[in-house]
Scaffold this active site. Structure first.
Site, PDB file in Angstrom:
ATOM      1  N   ASP A 189       0.968  -1.339  -0.014  1.00 28.91           N
ATOM      2  CA  ASP A 189      -0.335   0.295   0.087  1.00 28.91           C
ATOM      3  C   ASP A 189       0.963   1.121  -0.494  1.00 28.91           C
ATOM      4  OD1 ASP A 189      -2.096   1.727  -0.138  1.00 28.91           O
ATOM      5  OD2 ASP A 189      -3.285   0.722   1.947  1.00 28.91           O
TER       6      ASP A 189
HETATM    7  C1  BGC Z   1      -5.191   3.128   0.404  1.00 28.64           C
HETATM    8  C2  BGC Z   1      -5.803   2.024  -0.940  1.00 28.64           C
HETATM    9  C3  BGC Z   1      -5.115   2.735  -2.473  1.00 28.64           C
HETATM   10  C4  BGC Z   1      -3.650   3.435  -2.768  1.00 28.64           C
HETATM   11  C5  BGC Z   1      -3.423   4.254  -3.927  1.00 28.64           C
HETATM   12  C6  BGC Z   1      -3.813   3.838   0.128  1.00 28.64           C
HETATM   13  O1  BGC Z   1      -3.823   5.460   1.124  1.00 28.64           O
HETATM   14  O2  BGC Z   1      -5.183   2.194   1.465  1.00 28.64           O
HETATM   15  O3  BGC Z   1      -6.621   1.662  -0.661  1.00 28.64           O
HETATM   16  O4  BGC Z   1      -5.148   1.760  -3.560  1.00 28.64           O
HETATM   17  O5  BGC Z   1      -4.102   4.160  -1.209  1.00 28.64           O
HETATM   18  O6  BGC Z   1      -4.029   5.094  -3.820  1.00 28.64           O
END
Ligand code: BGC
Length: 756
Positions: A282
């Site tokens: 993530d």
């Molecule tokens: C979130 C994810 C997301 C990623 C990319 C993160 O802050 O937890 O769910 O896919 O950002 O945007």
């Protein structure tokens, strides 16, 4: 003969699969033999250039230059064929080995055609509908150059304080697994390299929804049995459905951050479950392992690679430290090669080596994005996610005559209709409730609109939810003046429709709440409206279960519409006026109060279970609140009524691997055609480990005309009786089982069987 024919077909397809795999392995192997160490590490780097959609705290710098140097494997947050063609050109034309980039995005509940938030979609219990929503999203996203969607989000959540409960499918692992699989199929189709399908990414692996206290990014700690039984199944279901990639979560699992957890990413995911796709972190989750207390950037990056992570999102820990770690013996070349190979194989499977511009077609956006057909689908889908929580004396559906006072801060708002995580949505596309009501009501209805209240009068809270732009603006008028205007409208009307609830950014990422009621100033408005004596219909917008005790007692009807997406107003009006009869059922329990949390249907019995509802000393209960939630999992009404009768099984004493059927008669006893979600639960009262009081094991959504009856049957085999025992073996144990078939997790017809 037929059997033989199918066996030959299966063997042939396995053979072609094996041949394709060989071809891929030899292509990727050949390419890797020409790559420098730096180029290999570059493939593991996933960047977000900024200027587009930014979903985290930091953005990547000098992206064009990094691509040119071979320091980037993929990027996300940028859309549009023109822009992406330019970026792909740099990788394909200006790097030494011409390796194409992959382009990702958070396509969560639709793309430009925004559908209801996932928690709403799950309330439809309609797998074809959910699959179709993902199919449309894939068509639109690929039309805009995207080949990788960061969805489905399948984190089980039992705590509605957690803002991201909005992004998932609620509290149940069986329903969550079915939805995970439907979404993967919708995004990927039978082959995700078709140009109008894309690669899905199941997230957040693992257990992210169990954050302590419902506070986002908080620590998670749970037993292995609880993980295997309740939290892991939806990720596994997405993998079984063929998902191409998986995203690690921010939290720790067994005291090791998921992103650097070898047990999770290698032993469980790859060895036990056989996952062969791509593992991405993530947003800056590798770097955040330092704050978790696992060491400096070099140490945590090495740990993440060793654990089995392939791609590092945004943080550039891999890019900046892996070479040094290799020199110091902290990682091996094999580990770098494995990760690089998986990134390249992903690009190969997406068809990007064959055609790096496969997803880039300037003619497609105008043709494929937000068309009349996708809007029609969004309207139909949204109406099917609404849950009728109360309907006294058939207040709903509304008559298409007379005067309606339409009030509330969400009644004429475009800004809050799309819900959280609609990064490609355009707020201006949204149909307000006021417009929808006018579209559907016809000429005999007079609608008087008044805002009546702000979403909140709390300026600090408003500021926190307005980070992506205005969602909870504070009006120039005084609260008293706004309320008076609403009361004037109510006094002239036959019925009041109050559209109240949360602003869209009061749920979602980094949007946890400790008080999950409708904000105070809206409650005051509602109380004043109820006092007028006019019938009040409450339309609730929310990204999570709310505490609605007072509301449930005092309003005449209550329709939960979540955040319905681009066609919000039309879909809500369709349901309110009875053009569509609501059929949704909640997928996360609605608590009486925050102190009851976590409250969920598949809890354990305990050694001192409360029998009945009244408080008893020395039983497992509360002095001041019931054990049951306000609305249980699976609950939802209809404009018609359904009755269940005549539960029976084909054999009450089955043995071994037999399959039996359990059935009930379902009758539409009201005066509208309607759909009912018939739910099957099984209880295992005696086992070698403590079991939950019941588990959902099947459901069917059935449409019946008034007066119509139908026998609804479920097949039951020992597969549905299985659970994880103390050795984490997935087994079933003979004995008594209680089968419950009914309208929600609390109410149903029961029959006991004895399985030998
Ligand atoms: C979130 C994810 C997301 C990623 C990319 C993160 O802050 O937890 O769910 O896919 O950002 O945007």
């Amino acid at each position: 003969m037929k059997k033989l024919f199918f066996s030959v077909l299966i063997i042939a397809s396995i053979k072609t699969q094996a041949q394709q795999d060989m071809k891929m392995k030899s292509f990727v192997g050949g390419l890797m033999s020409r790559m420098t160490l730096e180029e290999k590490i570059g493939q593991l780097n996933l960047v977000v250039p900024g200027g587009g959609t930014v979903t985290g705290a930091v953005v990547s710098q000098d992206v064009d230059e990094k691509i040119r140097k071979g320091n980037v494997g993929g990027l996300f947050g940028v859309t549009g064929p023109e822009r992406l063609r330019k970026i792909q050109d740099i990788a394909v034309k200006n790097t030494r080995l011409h390796i194409p980039l992959i382009f990702g995005l958070d396509v969560i509940h639709g793309y430009r055609t925004v559908f209801p938030i996932p928690l709403g979609l799950s309330a439809s219990w309609d797998m074809a509908l959910i699959e179709n929503s993902a199919r449309i999203a894939a068509t639109e996203a690929t039309a805009d150059g995207i080949c990788w969607a960061y969805s489905p989000m399948v984190d089980i959540a039992r705590d509605p304080r957690w803002g991201r409960i909005a992004e998932g499918s609620g509290e149940d692992p069986y329903l969550g697994s079915r939805i995970a699989s439907a979404m993967v199929k919708g995004y990927q189709g039978s082959d995700y390299s078709k140009g109008n399908t894309l690669m899905a990414c199941v997230k957040h692996f693992a257990l992210y929804g169990a954050a302590e206290g419902g506070r986002d990014y908080n620590s998670v700690d749970m037993s292995r049995i609880k993980m295997y039984e309740y939290y892991l199944p939806p990720y596994k279901a997405a993998i079984d459905a063929g998902v191409g990639s998986i995203m690690t979560s921010f939290n720790d699992v067994d005291a090791v951050p998921a992103t650097g957890n070898k047990w999770l990413l290698t032993d469980l995911l790859r060895k036990q479950w056989g996952f062969r796709g791509l593992v991405v972190s993530d947003y800056t989750a590798v770097n955040e392992m330092s704050a978790h207390g696992l060491g400096d950037l070099q140490a945590v990056s090495a740990q993440a690679l060793r654990a089995g992570l392939d791609m590092d999102m945004v943080g550039e820990g891999f890019l900046t430290t892996l070479k040094k770690s290799l020199q110091e013996g902290k990682v091996t070349l094999q580990q770098i090669n494995d990760a690089c190979r998986r990134v390249l194989e992903t690009k190969y499977k997406l068809g990007l080596f064959e055609d790096p511009y496969r997803y880039i077609n300037e003619a497609r956006p105008a043709r494929d994005i937000l068309t009349p057909a996708t809007r029609a689908a969004a309207r139909d889908i949204a109406a099917r996610t609404f849950v009728l929580l109360k309907n006294n004396r058939q207040t709903l559906p509304l008559k298409k005559s007379g005067t309606i006072a339409l009030v509330g801060p969400l009644a004429n708002s475009k800004n809050n209709m799309l819900g959280t995580w609609a990064v490609s949505g355009n707020l201006n596309d949204a149909v307000t409730v006021l417009d929808g009501m006018k579209n559907v009501a016809g000429n005999d209805v007079k609608i008087i609109y008044a805002k009546g209240a702000n979403i909140t009068n709390d300026t600090a809270l408003a500021k926190n939810v307005n980070v992506f732009g205005p969602r909870a603006e504070i009006d120039a008028q005084t609260p008293e003046a706004m309320q008076q205007e609403a009361l004037n409208a109510a006094n002239q009307a036959d019925v009041v429709v109050a559209v109240l609830g949360e602003a869209s950014e009061m749920s979602g990422e980094s949007a946890s709440r400790s008080d999950i009621s409708i904000p105070e100033c809206q409650q005051q408005l509602l109380k004043a409206l109820v006092k007028t004596g006019k019938p009040v219909v409450l339309v609730v917008m929310n990204g999570r279960p709310l505490t609605l005790g007072w509301e449930a007692q005092h309003v005449n009807a209550m329709l939960d519409v979540w955040f319905p997406g681009v066609e919000a107003g039309n879909a809500i009006a369709d349901a309110l006026f009875g053009n569509y009869n609501p059929s949704g059922k909640i997928t996360a329990s609605f608590p009486h109060n925050v102190g009851q949390i976590p409250v969920f249907y598949n809890h354990k019995n305990t050694g001192r279970p409360l029998e009945g509802k009244a408080f008893q000393k020395f039983k497992s209960d509360y002095l001041d609140v019931p054990n049951e939630p306000l609305f249980p999992f699976g609950f939802g009404l209809s404009y018609t009524t359904f009755s269940y009768s005549n539960i029976k099984v084909s054999n009450a004493q089955p043995a071994g691997n037999e399959t039996i059927t359990a059935s009930v008669t379902l009758t539409n006893t009201g005066s509208y055609a309607g759909e009912e979600v018939v739910q099957l639960y099984i209880t295992d009262p005696v086992a070698s480990v403590t079991r939950s009081v019941k588990d959902l094991k099947g459901f069917q959504k059935i449409k019946l005309q008034p007066g119509e009856s139908k026998e609804i049957s479920f097949r039951i085999s020992p597969e549905q009786l299985k659970f994880f025992n103390s050795d984490l073996k997935y087994i079933w144990e003979p004995g008594e089982f209680i089968i419950q078939i009914g309208t929600n997790s609390e109410d149903g017809e029961k029959i006991t069987i004895n399985w030998k």
